[in-house]
Write a protein that holds these residues in place. Structure first.
Motif, mmCIF file in Angstrom:
data_model
loop_
_atom_site.group_PDB
_atom_site.id
_atom_site.type_symbol
_atom_site.label_atom_id
_atom_site.label_comp_id
_atom_site.label_asym_id
_atom_site.label_seq_id
_atom_site.Cartn_x
_atom_site.Cartn_y
_atom_site.Cartn_z
ATOM 1 N N THR A 136 0.807 9.235 2.692
ATOM 2 C CA THR A 136 -0.119 10.304 3.023
ATOM 3 C C THR A 136 0.263 10.934 4.356
ATOM 4 O O THR A 136 0.510 10.235 5.343
ATOM 5 C CB THR A 136 -1.557 9.756 3.096
ATOM 6 N N ARG A 149 -3.567 14.962 6.658
ATOM 7 C CA ARG A 149 -4.119 15.411 5.378
ATOM 8 C C ARG A 149 -4.774 14.249 4.643
ATOM 9 O O ARG A 149 -4.307 13.108 4.671
ATOM 10 C CB ARG A 149 -3.040 15.997 4.463
ATOM 11 N N HIS A 167 -5.840 13.173 0.795
ATOM 12 C CA HIS A 167 -5.435 13.532 -0.557
ATOM 13 C C HIS A 167 -6.439 13.011 -1.582
ATOM 14 O O HIS A 167 -6.912 11.879 -1.483
ATOM 15 C CB HIS A 167 -4.051 12.961 -0.862
ATOM 16 N N SER A 193 -7.378 13.278 -6.018
ATOM 17 C CA SER A 193 -7.007 13.771 -7.342
ATOM 18 C C SER A 193 -8.240 13.804 -8.222
ATOM 19 O O SER A 193 -9.177 13.008 -8.054
ATOM 20 C CB SER A 193 -5.920 12.905 -7.980
ATOM 21 N N GLU A 213 -1.902 20.590 -4.423
ATOM 22 C CA GLU A 213 -0.633 19.863 -4.384
ATOM 23 C C GLU A 213 0.003 19.724 -5.762
ATOM 24 O O GLU A 213 1.200 19.446 -5.861
ATOM 25 C CB GLU A 213 -0.853 18.476 -3.765
ATOM 26 N N ARG A 223 -4.420 17.755 -8.054
ATOM 27 C CA ARG A 223 -4.272 17.065 -6.776
ATOM 28 C C ARG A 223 -4.460 18.058 -5.634
ATOM 29 O O ARG A 223 -3.815 19.107 -5.595
ATOM 30 C CB ARG A 223 -2.892 16.399 -6.679
ATOM 31 N N SER A 239 -5.165 18.459 -1.228
ATOM 32 C CA SER A 239 -5.165 17.823 0.090
ATOM 33 C C SER A 239 -6.036 18.646 1.030
ATOM 34 O O SER A 239 -6.137 19.869 0.898
ATOM 35 C CB SER A 239 -3.749 17.676 0.640
#
Length: 423
Positions: A2, A6, A8, A10, A54, A87, A89
């Motif tokens: 990571t 940021r 992340h 999903s 992403e 995904r 971020s």
């Protein structure tokens, strides 16, 4: 790995629209955008503060929407309803060390988006530096073992049954019998916190008197997780009472107390914090709605809990065994690289000696609370025999011995197998 600045996440989404376009809506909605670009939303600001898409992975389609959507129905948008994994971020700087706002950012209004007929937060990863801005578990696995004196093997625990109705004296009497039976851990049920018939002000001293007496006789301090679920000031008072009486653990219903309350409790008390997830099914059971356990436990571990409920294998609840197994491994997995912040999974729900083999086979370790209510209290030989049967089962699986074979030299295990049925 990571990125250091940021967060992340999903998602599993369902939509009759272009999933890539919906992903951009998600990113804007949960950062600096709205349905139309506004004055002040400059390119420079967007580069600094906007969430980023992403990736978008197309999946299958459905013939009917999974969830109702009045906006799409009003606009008469037809199917098929496409599913995709998205995904995103998010900039750490948008959020800071603010757990409620982190939850609002990675989830929040996403569940109400007019573009979707399904929305589920599946995974959440935070960078190491960000994780360090939050509380670590005070005890975790190693500290819980030290507090209970169980250096190896599963911690055998049970739950006060009946769930509610006992007076403080009756509760203490039962705890005394359970301590004598040989358990390592005892917890209140989630529906018994501070009832009129057994208020914590009476129940904690009564219970801890028998726990201390047992410790003086045997040298073993049984960990009791007192359910102190309440508003923040009351939980602080209750935790102080437990600590004064020599207790080592408190329990709270995470979903109903909320992130801020659990953080306040964590920062107030050095006791083990037993996180009970009751109500999680409302957040997780629909496959196209809510939150997975991986993301859920990430948020609560940032609040500093030491134990997390994962239910149990072949148990009485709705979760599939694969979900229980995955949840336990989530608890063992560090939230960020280089950190030792694992929490102890609590296996509960219909557990008895017969569910030990699938648990060992699936988890491959015994850093866990194996909590059995009926499997101990309903054993035909009594609670001590119930505890013995579970310990005998754990000893058997660690050496690869089938339970039926081990039961030939273990009468308590043989009784359990005959009474509760085939595992």
């Amino acid at each position: 790995m990571t990125a250091p600045d940021r967060i992340h996440a999903s998602y599993l989404i369902e939509t009759p629209l272009d999933p890539a376009a919906v992903a951009e809506v998600m990113a804007g909605e949960q950062s600096c955008g709205t349905f139309k670009r506004v004055e002040g939303e400059t390119d420079a600001l967007r580069a600094r503060a906007r969430a980023t898409v992403e990736g978008v992975e197309p999946l299958d389609s459905a013939a009917a929407p999974s969830l109702p959507n009045a906006r799409l129905k009003r606009q008469q948008v037809p199917g098929p309803w496409r599913r995709a994994r998205v995904r995103l971020s998010f900039p750490v700087a948008n959020i800071g060390a603010n757990l409620p706002t982190l939850a609002a950012t990675v989830a929040g209004n996403l569940y109400d988006l007019g573009e979707s007929t399904g929305m589920r937060l599946e995974t959440l990863q935070v960078p190491a530096g960000y994780r360090r801005r939050f509380d670590l578990p005070r005890l975790g696995i190693a500290g819980t073992r030290a507090a209970t004196g169980v250096a190896q093997g599963a911690l055998v625990g049970t739950i006060i049954k009946p769930n509610v109705g006992f007076s403080s004296v009756q509760t203490a009497e039962l705890v005394g019998r359970l301590c004598a039976a040989g358990v390592d851990f005892i917890k209140d049920d989630e529906v018994c916190a501070d009832p009129d018939h057994a208020p914590l002000a009476e129940r904690v001293p009564a219970v801890m008197a028998v726990v201390r007496a047992h410790q003086q006789r045997t040298g073993k301090l049984v960990m009791v997780a007192f359910n102190i679920t309440d508003e923040v000031d009351a939980m602080r008072r209750h935790a102080d009472l437990v600590q004064r009486e020599g207790g080592s653990c408190v329990m709270a219903s995470l979903n109903w107390c909320g992130f801020s309350a659990i953080q306040a409790l964590r920062r107030h008390t050095p006791l083990a914090l037993h996180g009970h997830r009751n109500g999680f099914g409302a957040l997780s059971r629909h496959p196209l709605l809510g939150i997975s356990f991986q993301a859920y436990q990430t948020l609560w571990r940032l609040a500093g809990v030491d134990h997390m409920h994962v239910h149990g294998l072949a148990g009485k609840f709705a979760q599939a065994d694969a979900e229980v197994i995955g949840s336990a491994h989530d608890c063992y997995t560090p939230l960020a690289e280089g950190l030792d912040d694992a929490v102890m999974p609590a296996f509960s729900s219909g557990q008895w000696a017969g569910t030990v083999p699938p648990t060992w086979a699936a988890i491959g370790r015994d850093d866990l609370l194996f909590m059995s209510g009926g499997g101990i209290l309903a054993h035909p030989g009594g609670p001590a025999a119930g505890v013995a049967s579970i310990r005998q089962a754990w000893a058997a699986v660690r050496t690869g011995q089938p339970l039926a074979e081990a039961a030939r030299q273990a009468p308590e295990l043989a009784q359990a197998l005959a009474f509760f049925g085939t595992p």
